[in-house]
Design a protein around this motif. Structure first.
Motif: not given
Length: 406
Positions: A371-398
């Motif tokens: 799972l990953i968590a971040f601020e904003g709605d990428p469906l409305a603004d896909i450019s949010i995904m291009g900035r994830l490296a700086e804005t990710l609040a949570l990364v959960m793996q396994d």
């Protein structure tokens, strides 16, 4: 103790919508429950405070050991040095939100095992070992005046040379013996190889068919590096399931891929990266001239494939110092692919390609908690995904938190 994620703004990738605030219970490494009301009980509670929550990202075309864009130089490096640089690359991928990757040349059982055991911090690795290439093919890194290429398996390289039906069957069986999740073939010329042309077909159809036969017997599939419509058509006609790049596709071949159920994995990020900084990253200047032949055509191929309904997974194919560009594929495809489809390419479509439906790519009970968590709605603004490296609040793996701002 379970982990409880509260106040998550859940993004449903299948529906292509944010469905509202949900509370997720994770036991072990899997999602146990998703509730629209607060969950009671003991556990490690993480309040996401309305952040968007979506499945961890899947990059279906990486080369984890490609710490340099000068691929011909890899075999002359210490395997220990290459492994150290690979670990560095993997950590960066995880910090960008990629919890799973498919390596299509160079990644192997040792690094995949180390990651699975927790010795290496990085995304889950689906690997194919060394890509199969004919002599003078995209995996043949010999210069014109060089006769031999060290074929020892412990020597770092992205590919191995094999010629003729007997040799390609033997090579495919060897990769299967080593645990390959898929077999990669070089079916067309490429940029980073010194002696082939972009428009050259590679492997005879008998050879391609033999490799597909071996993979099918092992219940895995074949991945093909291919640019031109002719090379793609040859590969798909002989049973290849996944076409990598496909920049020079035409409408007829796209229709043929749709008919046969083949996947396309565009990798626009690498061409933009190679154009901007490839030489500085180690790409020999003499090979840089090949880039222009595929760069502009790539976006048109993506548009054609999307219009025809060809399933497309997310891929990047980055080399050397350019791995940091891994999220730019969202920006590059965003002009011709709707945001919802683009998010599916990096989640559910990627999972289907990797043959791990029911395990990853969705937030649903029974799935692995990637799972990953971040601020904003990428469906409305896909450019949010291009900035994830700086804005990710949570990364959960396994089921484990591997990055957190909480």
């Amino acid at each position: 103790m379970p982990t409880i994620l509260t106040n998550a703004n859940l993004l449903d990738v299948d529906a292509g919508e944010i469905v509202g605030v949900r509370h997720i219970v994770i036991e072990g490494n899997r999602i146990k429950e998703i509730s629209d009301t607060p969950v009671t009980g003991s556990g490690d509670v993480i309040d996401l405070k309305g952040k968007t929550l979506m499945p961890g990202l899947i990059d279906a075309h990486v080369h984890i050991s490609a710490y340099t864009a000068n691929l011909a130089d890899l075999p002359y490096q210490s395997p220990f040095y290459v492994a150290a640089r690979t670990i560095e690359i993997l950590g960066g991928m995880l910090d960008r939100g990629f919890t799973t990757v498919r390596d299509v040349g160079g990644g192997e059982f040792g690094m995949a095992r180390a990651q699975a055991e927790g010795s290496v911090r990085g995304p889950r690795i689906y690997f194919g070992g060394k890509a199969l290439s004919p002599s003078a093919g995209h995996g043949d890194m010999r210069k014109p005046g060089q006769d031999t290429q060290d074929a020892g398996y412990s020597v770092p390289s992205l590919g191995r040379i094999c010629n003729g039906v007997d040799e390609v069957r033997s090579a495919a069986r060897d990769e299967i013996r080593r645990g390959a999740n898929h077999i990669k073939i070089m079916a067309n010329g490429g940029i980073a190889s010194p002696t082939d042309r972009i428009d050259s077909d590679q492997f005879s159809e008998d050879e391609i068919s033999a490799i597909v036969d071996e993979a099918s017997m092992a219940n895995i599939y074949v991945v093909a590096h291919a640019y031109t419509a002719r090379s793609v058509e040859r590969a798909v006609r002989n049973g290849v399931r996944s076409i990598e790049h496909g920049n020079l596709l035409d409408e007829n071949t796209v229709g043929f891929m749709k008919e046969k159920g083949a996947y396309l994995v565009p990798t626009l990020a690498t061409y933009r990266g190679l154009k901007d900084e490839g030489v500085a990253a180690g790409l020999p200047t003499a090979l840089a001239a090949k880039i222009d032949k595929v760069l502009d055509a790539g976006i048109r191929a993506v548009e054609m494939a999307h219009r025809a309904g060809v399933p497309m997974a997310y891929g990047t194919d980055l080399l050397g110092a350019m791995h940091y560009r891994q999220l730019t594929e969202f920006d590059l495809r965003g002009g011709v692919v709707p945001a919802a489809d683009l998010l599916r390419s990096a989640t559910v479509t990627g999972a289907a390609l990797l043959q791990c439906e029911g395990e990853i790519g969705r937030i649903a009970p029974g799935y692995l908690a990637d799972l990953i968590a971040f601020e904003g709605d990428p469906l409305a603004d896909i450019s949010i995904m291009g900035r994830l490296a700086e804005t990710l609040a949570l990364v959960m793996q396994d089921g484990k938190v591997v990055r957190s701002a909480f």
